[in-house]
Scaffold this motif. Structure first.
Motif, mmCIF file in Angstrom:
data_model
loop_
_atom_site.group_PDB
_atom_site.id
_atom_site.type_symbol
_atom_site.label_atom_id
_atom_site.label_comp_id
_atom_site.label_asym_id
_atom_site.label_seq_id
_atom_site.Cartn_x
_atom_site.Cartn_y
_atom_site.Cartn_z
ATOM 1 N N TYR A 76 1.551 0.440 2.018
ATOM 2 C CA TYR A 76 2.315 0.201 1.067
ATOM 3 C C TYR A 76 3.175 1.721 0.626
ATOM 4 N N GLU A 92 3.226 -9.646 -3.340
ATOM 5 C CA GLU A 92 2.643 -8.371 -3.376
ATOM 6 C C GLU A 92 3.256 -7.223 -2.820
ATOM 7 N N PRO A 95 7.616 -5.580 -4.630
ATOM 8 C CA PRO A 95 7.894 -4.285 -5.662
ATOM 9 C C PRO A 95 7.917 -2.903 -4.833
ATOM 10 N N LEU A 101 8.358 -0.705 -8.798
ATOM 11 C CA LEU A 101 6.726 -1.160 -9.368
ATOM 12 C C LEU A 101 6.669 -1.249 -10.794
ATOM 13 N N ASN A 105 1.144 -3.145 -11.851
ATOM 14 C CA ASN A 105 1.060 -3.568 -10.486
ATOM 15 C C ASN A 105 -0.466 -3.608 -10.205
ATOM 16 N N SER A 106 -0.839 -4.683 -9.647
ATOM 17 C CA SER A 106 -2.158 -4.712 -9.561
ATOM 18 C C SER A 106 -2.655 -3.854 -8.317
ATOM 19 N N THR A 107 -1.930 -3.983 -7.135
ATOM 20 C CA THR A 107 -2.387 -3.123 -6.036
ATOM 21 C C THR A 107 -2.359 -1.340 -6.412
ATOM 22 N N THR A 108 -1.410 -1.014 -7.152
ATOM 23 C CA THR A 108 -1.499 0.342 -7.603
ATOM 24 C C THR A 108 -2.761 0.629 -8.514
ATOM 25 N N TRP A 456 4.519 6.704 -8.083
ATOM 26 C CA TRP A 456 4.027 5.407 -8.708
ATOM 27 C C TRP A 456 3.471 5.231 -10.094
#
Length: 476
Positions: A76, A92, A95, A101, A105-108, A456
């Motif tokens: 990432y 996924e 962004p 982002l 955001n689900s990843t962060t 982020w």
């Protein structure tokens, strides 16, 4: 999982005491003895076997699946910077590729909450072993030192991704659930304090077993010094960075691998610290991400054109780049790790800290102090391993620092977010008061880049549950 839910005693205890049982089928080095029943915290640290199992549980949690310390820091931040691109659209990743982002955001969020899980586990172990006379003193020191390192290591990534973050040093839910963000400076102070304690508790010897006599998958004192060197560099404490990196370099334990194909293998002489894989079906997450299952297949991730154009002719580090032609189109992708799936035994471990970084740290710190010949010597050590000629025509600080950037970029592409973090900490080459990241990213992504994207967003779910958390500028 939101941060406040992480402070659930039973959940963490289950992770700590059952993880070694799961690991046992993979290897014996990470099998420290595996109590099978759920217990309350004091029982976790009631003897040597159980205390060691608790510490192993932290390593296991970090590596049990693709996640923040198993692939995510290469993927990432690499997409966020000028390191990586994709060959096809994946929602996924989009962004990160556009530096846009959203705060939900689900990843962060996943990265944030798992980082705080690791912090909680370290806190629990540190507190559980403090003044604990049930555990052998030498083992108690080793385990506590490792936990201090792992906590500092986690906070390093938290502040470099999110900026100011809550500084959590206890397992007390009532003190943690509504904790505000601490300034980056204060979090770095805590990292240094943790690492100072760790170096006093650890030795240069690696924990190992007869089955894995040369494995470097547990923190030792020199791994602590290596992380100290990096943190001092980021804080512009040049002399301290030089001293810490020099101690690692001169220890005699580590060597640059002259065969670059060997650098990321399980027995690399360059490794200061590796994490042992435990994810079923894989050696490393990077191998899973970057190497197609079919050798002639198109890779999902490729190196950016802006990186490839700076590769010098004859640079042996091209061994870390996979080249394939699919339907007449050429693709060049990261190939530091060669294995897409698991091998028996595993041939590649997750490289966390390695000797080449210590030379680069010392070179940069020396250049900042105008110790230019010494800085160039360090860069030439890296270049010699890469099959390149010595730098002989550079003589100014500006030139040497540009060479530092070149070597760091070629050495650490698609590796632990190095490029993303470097761009954020370096001043711009032009004297306009900006950061290097603004120069590079505004040229790469002029339609979407904003300076606020260097951090982020603080995840919205966390801010809903913790009203004391403020948001980073540029996010709603």
């Amino acid at each position: 999982m939101p941060l406040f839910r992480l402070f659930n005693k039973w959940f963490v205890l289950i992770v700590l005491v059952t993880a070694p049982t799961l690991i046992a089928g993979c290897n014996k080095l990470l099998d420290a003895g595996s109590p099978s029943n759920k217990v309350v915290t004091p029982q976790v640290y009631a003897n040597d076997s159980m205390a060691q199992a608790a510490l192993i549980g932290i390593y296991y949690k970090m590596m049990e699946t693709f996640g923040p310390f198993n692939g995510y820091m290469s993927r990432y931040p690499g997409l966020s910077s000028d390191d990586l691109n994709r060959t096809s659209v994946l929602l996924e990743d989009t962004p990160f590729l556009s530096n846009s982002l959203p705060s939900d955001n689900s990843t962060t969020l996943y990265i944030w909450t798992n980082f705080y899980l690791y912090v909680y586990q370290c806190n629990d172990l540190i507190l559980g072993l403090t003044d604990n006379h049930a555990v052998t003193p030498a083992l108690r020191d080793q385990l506590t030192g490792e936990a201090y390192f792992l906590r500092a290591f986690t906070y390093f990534y938290l502040v470099n991704l999110y900026g100011d973050v809550p500084l959590v040093l206890t397992t007390d839910y009532t003190k943690n659930y509504n904790r505000p963000r601490s300034e980056v400076r204060d979090v770095y102070d805590q990292m240094i304090a943790d690492l100072n304690k760790a170096q006093d508790l650890l030795t240069n010897t690696y924990a190992s077993t007869p089955d894995f006599p040369s494995a470097r998958v547990r923190v030792n004192r020199l791994a602590v010094k290596a992380l100290q060197a990096r943190i001092h560099l980021y804080r512009e404490e040049w002399e301290d960075a030089i001293n810490a990196s020099t101690e690692v370099i001169q220890s005699g334990i580590y060597q640059l691998e002259t065969d670059l194909q060997q650098t990321f293998r399980y027995n690399s002489r360059e490794a200061i610290l590796q994490f042992m894989p435990v994810t079923p079906g894989y050696n490393t997450a990077e191998g899973g991400y970057f190497v197609p299952v079919v050798p002639t297949g198109r890779p999902a991730f490729v190196l950016s054109d802006s990186l490839l154009k700076y590769i010098e002719v004859g640079d042996l580090r091209q061994a870390w780049i996979r080249t394939v032609t699919v339907s007449t189109k050429l693709y060049r992708s990261p190939y530091k790790y060669k294995q897409n799936t698991a091998t028996t035994p595993r041939e590649e471990y997750n490289m966390v800290l390695r000797l080449a970084e210590q030379y680069c740290i010392r070179a940069e710190a020396r250049a900042r102090l105008d110790q230019l010949p010494e800085a160039v010597n360090d860069l030439n050590t890296i270049r010699k391993r890469a099959g390149l000629q010595n730098l002989t025509t550079i003589s100014t600080q500006t030139q040497v620092l540009a060479a530092v950037e070149q070597e760091r970029r070629m050495e650490f592409f698609a590796e632990w977010g190095h490029r993303w973090f470097d761009l954020k900490r370096w001043p711009a080459r032009a004297s306009d008061g900006k950061k290097r990241i603004d120069e590079v990213m505004s040229a790469l992504r002029p339609a979407t880049w904003k300076s606020t994207a260097a951090l982020w967003p603080i995840p919205n779910d966390e801010r809903i549950r913790n009203r004391a958390l403020t948001q980073n500028p540029g996010y709603e």
